[in-house]
Design a protein around this motif. Sequence first.
Motif: not given
Length: 202
Positions: A166-190
Motif C-alpha cells: 500500500i505505501p509502495s503504491l502510494i509513493m510510486y504514484r506520488y513520485f511519478r506525479g512529481r517527476v511529471d510536474s518537474l519535467v513540464l516545468e523544465m520544458e517550459r523554461e527551456a
Amino acid sequence: MLQLFQLGGWVLPIIIFAAVLTLAIIGNRFWVLRRSRIAPATLAAQVTNLVEVGKVQQAVKLLYENDTPLARLMLAALQQAGQPRDVIKEVVEETGRHEVAHLDRYLNFLGSIAGVSPLLGLLGTVFGIMSAFSAIGSVGVGDPKALASGIAEALITTASGLIVAIPSLIMYRYFRGRVDSLVLEMEREALKVVNLLAGGQE
C-alpha cells in the motif's frame, strides 16, 4: 516480534527485504527530487534575462556552474545558438529524455514492489493453509494448536504483503506525479530559451 518472524514462514523474510528496499528508494527519491536540486527557482529567470540582453556566454557560464537538470536542459539550447528553432528544440527534447530517465530511476522498481508484495503475501497464505491442512491430516481437527502455526503463517504473510504494497503504491504514484510536474516545468523554461534564441518565432 521474533515470534511473528518465525511464524511467518520463509516468505516473510522476502517481504521484509522488499520493505527495506522500499524505504531506501523512497528516501533516495525524496532527496533527489527536491525542486531546488532539479529546477532552482531563480535560475531560469537569470538565464532568460542574460539571453535577452545578448549575454549568451555569461548565461552559458552560469549554467555550467549550476549542475542541475534544468541547467543542462537550458545549456543544450544555448549551445545550439544560431541554429534553426526546430534543431534547437530537437536537441532540447533529446537532452530532456536523458534527464527524465535519471529522474525516473528506481521508480519502476518501486512500482514492481507494490505489485509483487501482495502476491508474496498470497503465496505465504497458500503455504500457511497447506501447512494447516497437513496438520489436520496428521492429528485431526481436535487439536487447535496443531492448526495455529499454519493459520498464523497465512495471516501474517497476507498482512505483511499489504503493509508493504500500500505505501509502495502510494509513493510510486506520488513520485511519478512529481517527476511529471518537474519535467513540464523544465520544458517550459527551456522553451523560453529556445524562443529567445530563435528570435521569438513559433
